[in-house]
Write a protein that holds these residues in place. Structure first.
Motif, PDB file in Angstrom:
ATOM      1  N   VAL A 159     -69.328  41.475   1.215  1.00 41.14           N
ATOM      2  CA  VAL A 159     -68.821  42.429   1.947  1.00 41.14           C
ATOM      3  C   VAL A 159     -67.755  42.398   2.860  1.00 41.14           C
ATOM      4  O   VAL A 159     -66.856  43.422   2.821  1.00 41.14           O
ATOM      5  CB  VAL A 159     -70.155  42.667   3.015  1.00 41.14           C
ATOM      6  N   LYS A 160     -67.232  41.124   3.117  1.00 44.51           N
ATOM      7  CA  LYS A 160     -66.166  40.969   3.799  1.00 44.51           C
ATOM      8  C   LYS A 160     -64.860  41.254   2.823  1.00 44.51           C
ATOM      9  O   LYS A 160     -63.729  41.783   3.126  1.00 44.51           O
ATOM     10  CB  LYS A 160     -66.036  39.457   4.413  1.00 44.51           C
ATOM     11  N   SER A 161     -65.304  40.846   1.623  1.00 44.36           N
ATOM     12  CA  SER A 161     -64.213  41.193   0.510  1.00 44.36           C
ATOM     13  C   SER A 161     -64.065  42.751   0.394  1.00 44.36           C
ATOM     14  O   SER A 161     -62.862  42.807   0.164  1.00 44.36           O
ATOM     15  CB  SER A 161     -64.610  40.378  -0.814  1.00 44.36           C
ATOM     16  N   LEU A 162     -65.159  43.291   0.140  1.00 44.99           N
ATOM     17  CA  LEU A 162     -64.754  44.625   0.058  1.00 44.99           C
ATOM     18  C   LEU A 162     -64.400  45.229   1.377  1.00 44.99           C
ATOM     19  O   LEU A 162     -63.368  46.240   1.248  1.00 44.99           O
ATOM     20  CB  LEU A 162     -66.309  45.388  -0.086  1.00 44.99           C
ATOM     21  N   GLU A 163     -64.530  44.753   2.470  1.00 48.59           N
ATOM     22  CA  GLU A 163     -63.870  45.537   3.675  1.00 48.59           C
ATOM     23  C   GLU A 163     -62.443  45.069   3.536  1.00 48.59           C
ATOM     24  O   GLU A 163     -61.435  45.899   4.029  1.00 48.59           O
ATOM     25  CB  GLU A 163     -64.441  44.813   5.015  1.00 48.59           C
ATOM     26  N   LEU A 164     -61.915  43.878   3.177  1.00 46.80           N
ATOM     27  CA  LEU A 164     -60.451  43.642   2.969  1.00 46.80           C
ATOM     28  C   LEU A 164     -59.815  44.456   2.263  1.00 46.80           C
ATOM     29  O   LEU A 164     -58.659  44.957   2.343  1.00 46.80           O
ATOM     30  CB  LEU A 164     -60.221  42.144   2.823  1.00 46.80           C
ATOM     31  N   GLN A 165     -60.502  44.781   1.046  1.00 51.65           N
ATOM     32  CA  GLN A 165     -59.902  45.536   0.100  1.00 51.65           C
ATOM     33  C   GLN A 165     -59.750  47.021   0.495  1.00 51.65           C
ATOM     34  O   GLN A 165     -58.662  47.776   0.371  1.00 51.65           O
ATOM     35  CB  GLN A 165     -60.629  45.680  -1.255  1.00 51.65           C
ATOM     36  N   GLY A 166     -60.762  47.580   1.220  1.00 58.64           N
ATOM     37  CA  GLY A 166     -60.572  48.874   2.010  1.00 58.64           C
ATOM     38  C   GLY A 166     -59.561  48.962   3.010  1.00 58.64           C
ATOM     39  O   GLY A 166     -58.750  49.838   2.983  1.00 58.64           O
ATOM     40  N   VAL A 167     -59.342  47.863   3.698  1.00 56.24           N
ATOM     41  CA  VAL A 167     -58.204  47.798   4.764  1.00 56.24           C
ATOM     42  C   VAL A 167     -56.799  48.077   3.979  1.00 56.24           C
ATOM     43  O   VAL A 167     -55.949  48.676   4.392  1.00 56.24           O
ATOM     44  CB  VAL A 167     -58.559  46.577   5.843  1.00 56.24           C
ATOM     45  N   SER A 168     -56.756  47.279   3.104  1.00 58.35           N
ATOM     46  CA  SER A 168     -55.775  47.153   2.272  1.00 58.35           C
ATOM     47  C   SER A 168     -55.091  48.517   1.521  1.00 58.35           C
ATOM     48  O   SER A 168     -54.116  48.948   1.778  1.00 58.35           O
ATOM     49  CB  SER A 168     -55.744  45.925   1.078  1.00 58.35           C
ATOM     50  N   ALA A 169     -56.215  49.102   0.986  1.00 59.24           N
ATOM     51  CA  ALA A 169     -56.093  50.359   0.451  1.00 59.24           C
ATOM     52  C   ALA A 169     -55.843  51.433   1.540  1.00 59.24           C
ATOM     53  O   ALA A 169     -54.870  52.389   1.315  1.00 59.24           O
ATOM     54  CB  ALA A 169     -57.677  50.829  -0.217  1.00 59.24           C
ATOM     55  N   ALA A 170     -56.533  51.359   2.640  1.00 58.22           N
ATOM     56  CA  ALA A 170     -55.989  52.403   3.743  1.00 58.22           C
ATOM     57  C   ALA A 170     -54.612  52.265   4.191  1.00 58.22           C
ATOM     58  O   ALA A 170     -53.892  53.076   4.519  1.00 58.22           O
ATOM     59  CB  ALA A 170     -56.848  52.128   5.032  1.00 58.22           C
ATOM     60  N   GLU A 171     -54.281  50.864   4.185  1.00 55.99           N
ATOM     61  CA  GLU A 171     -52.999  50.407   4.790  1.00 55.99           C
ATOM     62  C   GLU A 171     -52.068  51.097   3.873  1.00 55.99           C
ATOM     63  O   GLU A 171     -50.816  51.295   4.359  1.00 55.99           O
ATOM     64  CB  GLU A 171     -52.584  48.942   5.069  1.00 55.99           C
ATOM     65  N   SER A 172     -52.046  51.185   2.463  1.00 57.68           N
ATOM     66  CA  SER A 172     -51.150  51.528   1.657  1.00 57.68           C
ATOM     67  C   SER A 172     -51.300  53.014   1.614  1.00 57.68           C
ATOM     68  O   SER A 172     -50.897  53.531   0.628  1.00 57.68           O
ATOM     69  CB  SER A 172     -51.338  50.730   0.320  1.00 57.68           C
ATOM     70  N   ASN A 199     -67.177  50.256  11.514  1.00 50.97           N
ATOM     71  CA  ASN A 199     -66.029  50.480  12.491  1.00 50.97           C
ATOM     72  C   ASN A 199     -64.781  50.777  11.330  1.00 50.97           C
ATOM     73  O   ASN A 199     -64.062  51.600  11.717  1.00 50.97           O
ATOM     74  CB  ASN A 199     -65.900  49.215  13.070  1.00 50.97           C
ATOM     75  N   ASN A 200     -64.751  50.005  10.231  1.00 52.22           N
ATOM     76  CA  ASN A 200     -63.638  50.280   9.246  1.00 52.22           C
ATOM     77  C   ASN A 200     -63.734  51.386   8.807  1.00 52.22           C
ATOM     78  O   ASN A 200     -62.645  52.173   8.536  1.00 52.22           O
ATOM     79  CB  ASN A 200     -63.445  49.086   8.138  1.00 52.22           C
ATOM     80  N   ARG A 201     -64.788  52.027   8.256  1.00 49.76           N
ATOM     81  CA  ARG A 201     -65.004  53.472   7.753  1.00 49.76           C
ATOM     82  C   ARG A 201     -64.638  54.484   8.790  1.00 49.76           C
ATOM     83  O   ARG A 201     -63.939  55.614   8.195  1.00 49.76           O
ATOM     84  CB  ARG A 201     -66.420  53.586   7.237  1.00 49.76           C
ATOM     85  N   ALA A 202     -65.096  54.299   9.946  1.00 53.09           N
ATOM     86  CA  ALA A 202     -64.607  55.129  11.094  1.00 53.09           C
ATOM     87  C   ALA A 202     -63.069  55.270  10.986  1.00 53.09           C
ATOM     88  O   ALA A 202     -62.611  56.580  11.219  1.00 53.09           O
ATOM     89  CB  ALA A 202     -65.291  54.674  12.447  1.00 53.09           C
ATOM     90  N   GLN A 203     -62.474  54.232  11.179  1.00 51.47           N
ATOM     91  CA  GLN A 203     -60.994  54.238  11.203  1.00 51.47           C
ATOM     92  C   GLN A 203     -60.447  55.046  10.024  1.00 51.47           C
ATOM     93  O   GLN A 203     -59.442  55.926  10.188  1.00 51.47           O
ATOM     94  CB  GLN A 203     -60.118  53.016  11.193  1.00 51.47           C
ATOM     95  N   THR A 204     -60.944  54.772   8.648  1.00 51.57           N
ATOM     96  CA  THR A 204     -60.407  55.501   7.500  1.00 51.57           C
ATOM     97  C   THR A 204     -60.827  57.196   7.750  1.00 51.57           C
ATOM     98  O   THR A 204     -59.991  58.032   7.522  1.00 51.57           O
ATOM     99  CB  THR A 204     -60.978  54.923   6.226  1.00 51.57           C
ATOM    100  N   ARG A 205     -62.025  57.438   8.243  1.00 54.59           N
ATOM    101  CA  ARG A 205     -62.259  58.808   8.661  1.00 54.59           C
ATOM    102  C   ARG A 205     -61.459  59.574   9.643  1.00 54.59           C
ATOM    103  O   ARG A 205     -61.030  60.692   9.334  1.00 54.59           O
ATOM    104  CB  ARG A 205     -63.950  58.803   8.941  1.00 54.59           C
ATOM    105  N   ARG A 206     -61.000  58.753  10.479  1.00 55.93           N
ATOM    106  CA  ARG A 206     -60.216  59.044  11.501  1.00 55.93           C
ATOM    107  C   ARG A 206     -58.849  59.788  10.869  1.00 55.93           C
ATOM    108  O   ARG A 206     -58.171  60.713  11.095  1.00 55.93           O
ATOM    109  CB  ARG A 206     -59.962  58.340  12.709  1.00 55.93           C
ATOM    110  N   LEU A 207     -58.225  58.555   9.913  1.00 54.17           N
ATOM    111  CA  LEU A 207     -57.154  59.005   9.319  1.00 54.17           C
ATOM    112  C   LEU A 207     -57.233  60.324   8.319  1.00 54.17           C
ATOM    113  O   LEU A 207     -56.244  60.893   8.330  1.00 54.17           O
ATOM    114  CB  LEU A 207     -56.758  57.685   8.292  1.00 54.17           C
ATOM    115  N   GLN A 208     -58.375  60.403   7.845  1.00 56.07           N
ATOM    116  CA  GLN A 208     -58.412  61.686   7.350  1.00 56.07           C
ATOM    117  C   GLN A 208     -58.729  62.834   7.912  1.00 56.07           C
ATOM    118  O   GLN A 208     -58.809  63.896   7.202  1.00 56.07           O
ATOM    119  CB  GLN A 208     -60.032  61.273   6.498  1.00 56.07           C
TER     120      GLN A 208
END
Length: 187
Positions: free
Chosen positions: A47-60, A85-94
């Motif tokens: 899960v932590k690996s998926l979250e890191l991949q998600g953060v990297s994708a969002a940052e790019s 928390n991480n998905r919330a940030q991504t939804r906010r960006l969206q």
């Protein structure tokens, strides 16, 4: 050696926008951590690996890929708050503020209102509520996050507290008059 009272007085003099007695860092919790001990360690690593991949994708800028990674993390460990928390940030960006708030509320609930995830979710929700002109609710979230140790949240709570602002302004005037008695007599 200065006493706590001495430190509070100096804090009020040099930072009049903070409530009297609040010394940044003195009430701050030690580094907040997450208690993942109730989860399978292998799942937590995945899960932590998926979250890191998600953060990297969002940052790019790849919001869809980020959402995909966070959704996968949530599917693997739906009772772990961090991915919400991480998905919330991504939804906010969206631009999905409603979805972001729902995820943040879920993170707060899952975390039991304690730890890093709760603190981050409260700050994030407080910011979203503040942007939506829901100042009282935002202040409550900032106050809760401040109690968990967030200095940023404490500052936000002070800014949203009209009584603290008035008291701080009055205290700043008194201190200014004490510093410059000649100017006070001229007024």
């Amino acid at each position: 050696m200065a006493t706590e009272h001495d430190k509070a007085v100096l804090q009020a003099i040099f930072n009049p926008s903070t409530p009297f007695g609040d010394i940044p860092g003195i009430n701050q919790e030690e580094e907040l951590t997450e208690d993942d001990s109730s989860f399978d360690p292998d799942l937590v690593r995945r899960v932590k690996s998926l979250e890191l991949q998600g953060v990297s994708a969002a940052e790019s800028g790849d919001i869809q890929a980020a959402l995909k990674h966070f959704n996968q993390a949530i599917e693997l460990l739906p009772r772990r708050a961090s991915a919400y928390n991480n998905r919330a940030q991504t939804r906010r960006l969206q631009g999905d503020t409603t979805g972001a708030i729902v995820d943040l509320e879920r993170a707060i609930s899952l975390s039991g209102g304690a730890g890093r995830s709760a603190c981050q979710a409260l700050v994030q929700r407080g910011l979203l509520l503040r942007l939506a002109n829901r100042g009282d609710e935002a202040r409550q979230d900032f106050e809760r996050a401040a109690r968990l140790g967030s200095e940023f949240a404490r500052q936000q709570a002070v800014q949203l507290n009209p009584y603290a602002a008035l008291c701080n302004r009055m205290l700043a005037e008194v201190i200014d008059k004490l510093r410059n008695p000649d100017l006070a007599d001229a007024q």
